[in-house]
Design an enzyme around this catalytic site. Structure first.
Site, PDB file in Angstrom:
ATOM      1  N   LYS A   1       4.518 -14.045   7.887  1.00  0.00           N
ATOM      2  CA  LYS A   1       5.284 -13.747   6.675  1.00  0.00           C
ATOM      3  C   LYS A   1       6.436 -14.732   6.552  1.00  0.00           C
ATOM      4  O   LYS A   1       7.396 -14.686   7.309  1.00  0.00           O
ATOM      5  CB  LYS A   1       5.800 -12.313   6.711  1.00  0.00           C
ATOM      6  CG  LYS A   1       6.013 -11.810   5.305  1.00  0.00           C
ATOM      7  CD  LYS A   1       6.058 -10.325   5.249  1.00  0.00           C
ATOM      8  CE  LYS A   1       5.830  -9.858   3.817  1.00  0.00           C
ATOM      9  NZ  LYS A   1       6.264  -8.496   3.618  1.00  0.00           N
TER      10      LYS A   1
ATOM     11  N   GLU B   1       0.811  -1.230   0.000  1.00  0.00           N
ATOM     12  CA  GLU B   1       0.000   0.000   0.000  1.00  0.00           C
ATOM     13  C   GLU B   1       0.841   1.275   0.000  1.00  0.00           C
ATOM     14  O   GLU B   1       0.306   2.356  -0.165  1.00  0.00           O
ATOM     15  CB  GLU B   1      -0.927   0.028   1.234  1.00  0.00           C
ATOM     16  CG  GLU B   1      -2.084  -0.961   1.197  1.00  0.00           C
ATOM     17  CD  GLU B   1      -1.737  -2.326   1.766  1.00  0.00           C
ATOM     18  OE1 GLU B   1      -0.545  -2.682   1.790  1.00  0.00           O
ATOM     19  OE2 GLU B   1      -2.655  -3.047   2.202  1.00  0.00           O
TER      20      GLU B   1
HETATM   21  P1  ADP Z   1       6.342  -5.985   1.007  1.00  0.00           P
HETATM   22  O1  ADP Z   1       6.565  -7.425   1.294  1.00  0.00           O
HETATM   23  O2  ADP Z   1       6.570  -5.627  -0.403  1.00  0.00           O
HETATM   24  O3  ADP Z   1       7.075  -5.102   1.965  1.00  0.00           O
HETATM   25  P2  ADP Z   1       3.633  -6.412   1.859  1.00  0.00           P
HETATM   26  O4  ADP Z   1       2.466  -5.510   1.767  1.00  0.00           O
HETATM   27  O5  ADP Z   1       3.528  -7.772   1.308  1.00  0.00           O
HETATM   28  O6  ADP Z   1       4.800  -5.631   1.187  1.00  0.00           O
HETATM   29  O7  ADP Z   1       4.104  -6.544   3.359  1.00  0.00           O
HETATM   30  C1  ADP Z   1       4.206  -5.437   4.185  1.00  0.00           C
HETATM   31  C2  ADP Z   1       4.475  -5.877   5.590  1.00  0.00           C
HETATM   32  O8  ADP Z   1       5.703  -6.614   5.643  1.00  0.00           O
HETATM   33  C3  ADP Z   1       4.636  -4.761   6.579  1.00  0.00           C
HETATM   34  O9  ADP Z   1       3.398  -4.275   7.032  1.00  0.00           O
HETATM   35  C4  ADP Z   1       5.432  -5.459   7.668  1.00  0.00           C
HETATM   36  O10 ADP Z   1       4.595  -6.241   8.498  1.00  0.00           O
HETATM   37  C5  ADP Z   1       6.338  -6.390   6.894  1.00  0.00           C
HETATM   38  N1  ADP Z   1       7.639  -5.764   6.626  1.00  0.00           N
HETATM   39  C6  ADP Z   1       8.079  -5.235   5.470  1.00  0.00           C
HETATM   40  N2  ADP Z   1       9.325  -4.784   5.598  1.00  0.00           N
HETATM   41  C7  ADP Z   1       9.704  -4.999   6.878  1.00  0.00           C
HETATM   42  C8  ADP Z   1      10.878  -4.721   7.647  1.00  0.00           C
HETATM   43  N3  ADP Z   1      11.960  -4.178   7.123  1.00  0.00           N
HETATM   44  N4  ADP Z   1      10.866  -5.082   8.948  1.00  0.00           N
HETATM   45  C9  ADP Z   1       9.785  -5.651   9.520  1.00  0.00           C
HETATM   46  N5  ADP Z   1       8.657  -5.943   8.850  1.00  0.00           N
HETATM   47  C10 ADP Z   1       8.608  -5.625   7.549  1.00  0.00           C
END
Ligand code: ADP
Length: 547
Positions: free
Chosen positions: A432, A323
């Protein structure tokens, strides 16, 4: 000042004129290398744009891609938006039900698909409404005659595209994101958002992208525009290296060293394996001393900074969401960090960093905005020109935004006096794994559909390679017997294999809050040290290389 729109067409034409000799290098599925220049890329993308326009693609129409990272995907990235279309990048790791839903929900008119990904498409072929399916001969296997050939279309396209007058707020690309539950939601990026995001990440204190760079986009082009790297490369005239389907550490290291890569990025899982391969044979992969690696998508473990530091590689952590286009904060070696003593320097670098320009950020709890004291946690909320204001076709979905227009990220963080964000927890119920989402709630709902299951909780447990893996805790009906295999078979009907829990623990009861909700934090703590049992050696290689 002129009311000149921030649109991609200007960057596309500029790159064709100013950077004709800069290379774009792609790895094919058989590991061989394809090499051409921005000149050929620009000519071919224009030919594709003209062909799509002739076939009736008009501003606002969606054209989907089911493709790995390679030159033809980059052609589509520009050819579709310059005629006003929206590139809908499809996540090839999704379960077929989800993929079919997404294509139909976006009302994609045309699909561009790699020949090697046809098996993924064939599973949903009869469930989607597409006017045309165009196959890119990525591996060179003969294209079945029921499909159109991408190369033939490029070769037969002899006219120029007619660039329509576009508004900077028109859509350029779209990507679906999985929510905590329910159907995936579409995020549409505008020309303006991508232009400002490309500028923002290129700045010296962020990724410092220039014409002198060689950029290896190791994050997927189907996920949040590969963090904006392809757009920023074209804007700056950087050489681009695209790894195709092969993200194995040796393959990446070979590209990093032979192409003299200076900037790359991907999720921690990828770099943990790369670090191990480097440690095994340090002499084999001479890396460019300017190499910066952006790590994001999940928290970058502190140890990764230490391990890669030994090879003179600078790790930059970034945080963001689909987003937010997606880069929202960057943790780089700013003066305060550079001046720190060793251990505190690592602690500072392992934070998610400060917000990028134009991105407003705050953290709130029940009593309002929390102080920037480095200790009080709050939910992170963001605002800015590359933050989505609504989901595709869901203007009424409002729970994701506050009444005063901030996007709730679902991440919990502390912010220190210097504005550096440290993500400490996740309020959203998602897991994740290797950078890809698994919805705990969806897996729980599927488990309780089993007639012998009374209640199920799915929680994230730490994993050395995938950062997090799901563990299912199951309460069975009295006297009932269910095997792990039964549950796996049930879940496989709806979930991809890598989304299945690594373990199923049968318990007498689960802890609840006073309002009857599952107390997930207690479960996460209780099972923190649960030994991950990985099925069939490493089933999650599917996360990096499906099929
Ligand atoms: P992307 O994987 O491209 O960053 P997503 O929308 O799939 O985008 O995931 C976003 C989420 O991933 C964030 O809200 C967070 O929970 C997690 N995230 C992304 N980058 C980080 C980071 N550097 N450290 C911790 N959590 C992260």
């Amino acid at each position: 000042m002129m009311q000149y729109p921030l649109i991609l067409t200007s960057l596309f034409e500029r790159a064709g004129k100013l950077f004709p000799d800069v290379e774009i290098v792609s790895r094919r599925p058989d590991s061989s290398i394809h090499r051409y220049t921005y000149r050929e890329w620009h000519t071919r993308a224009r030919a594709l744009a003209a062909a799509l326009q002739r076939s009736g693609i008009r501003p606002g129409d969606r054209v989907a891609t089911l493709m790995w990272n390679h030159y033809a995907h980059l052609e589509a990235y520009f050819a579709i938006p310059v005629i006003g279309g929206i590139v809908h990048t499809l996540n090839l790791r999704l379960h077929s039900d989800e993929l079919a839903y997404i294509i139909n929900d976006a009302e994609d008119r045309i699909l561009l698909v790699d020949d090697v990904l046809l098996p993924v498409f064939e599973k949903i072929r009869h469930r989607v409404n597409l006017e045309r399916v165009i196959v890119f001969p990525f591996s060179g296997i003969p294209i079945p005659c029921s499909y159109e050939d991408y190369e033939a279309i490029i070769q037969q396209s002899d006219a120029d595209p007619v660039y329509p007058n576009l508004d900077e707020n028109d859509g350029i690309s779209m990507c679906y994101t999985s929510g905590t539950t329910g159907k995936p939601k579409g995020v549409v990026y505008s020309h303006r958002a991508i232009a400002l995001h490309s500028y923002s990440i290129s700045l010296p204190d962020n990724f410092s992208i220039s014409r002198k760079d060689t950029i290896l986009a190791a994050m997927s082009m189907f996920h949040a525009n590969a963090w904006g790297f392809p757009f920023a490369a074209v804007m700056n005239g950087s050489k681009l290296v695209l790894p195709g389907p092969n993200l194995q550490p040796e393959s990446l290291l070979e590209l990093l060293s032979t192409e003299r890569v200076t900037l790359t990025g991907a999720v921690p899982t990828v770099w943990l394996s790369v670090a191990s391969a480097l440690e095994k044979e340090p002499q084999r992969w001479p890396l460019d001393p300017r190499l910066r690696i952006v790590v994001g998508g999940s928290a970058c473990p502190e140890v990764l900074f230490r391990r890669l530091d030994r090879f003179g590689v600078q790790v930059i952590q970034a945080w963001g969401l689909t987003e937010t286009a997606p880069i929202a904060t960057v943790s780089n070696l700013h003066p305060r960090i550079a001046a720190s003593t060793d251990d505190s320097r690592y602690e500072l670098r392992a934070r998610q960093g400060i917000p990028v320009p134009f991105l407003d950020l705050r953290a709130t709890d029940d009593s309002g905005e929390v102080p920037w004291d480095g200790t009080t946690p709050g939910e992170v909320q963001v605002k800015g020109p590359f933050v989505t204001a609504s989901y595709f076709k869901m203007p009424d979905e409002s729970t994701k935004w506050t009444y005063d227009g901030w996007l709730r990220t679902g991440d919990v963080a502390t912010i220190d006096g210097a504005g550096s964000v440290k993500i400490t927890d996740r309020a959203k119920d998602l897991i994740k794994s290797g950078g890809e989402w698994i919805s705990s709630v969806d897996v729980e709902n599927a488990l309780v559909a089993h007639s012998s299951v009374v209640e199920a909780a799915v929680v994230a447990v730490p994993h050395p390679k995938w950062q997090e893996r799901p563990l299912a805790l199951i309460v069975l009906k009295e006297g009932a017997k269910v095997s792990e295999e039964d549950l796996r078979a049930l879940l496989l009907k709806t979930f991809a294999k890598w989304q299945l829990p690594d373990g199923y623990v049968f318990v007498d009861e689960l802890p609840h809050t006073s309002t009857g909700k599952l107390r997930k934090s207690e479960l996460r703590d209780r099972y923190r040290n649960w030994a991950c049992r990985i099925h069939d050696a490493d089933q999650h290689s599917a996360v990096l290389t499906p099929g």
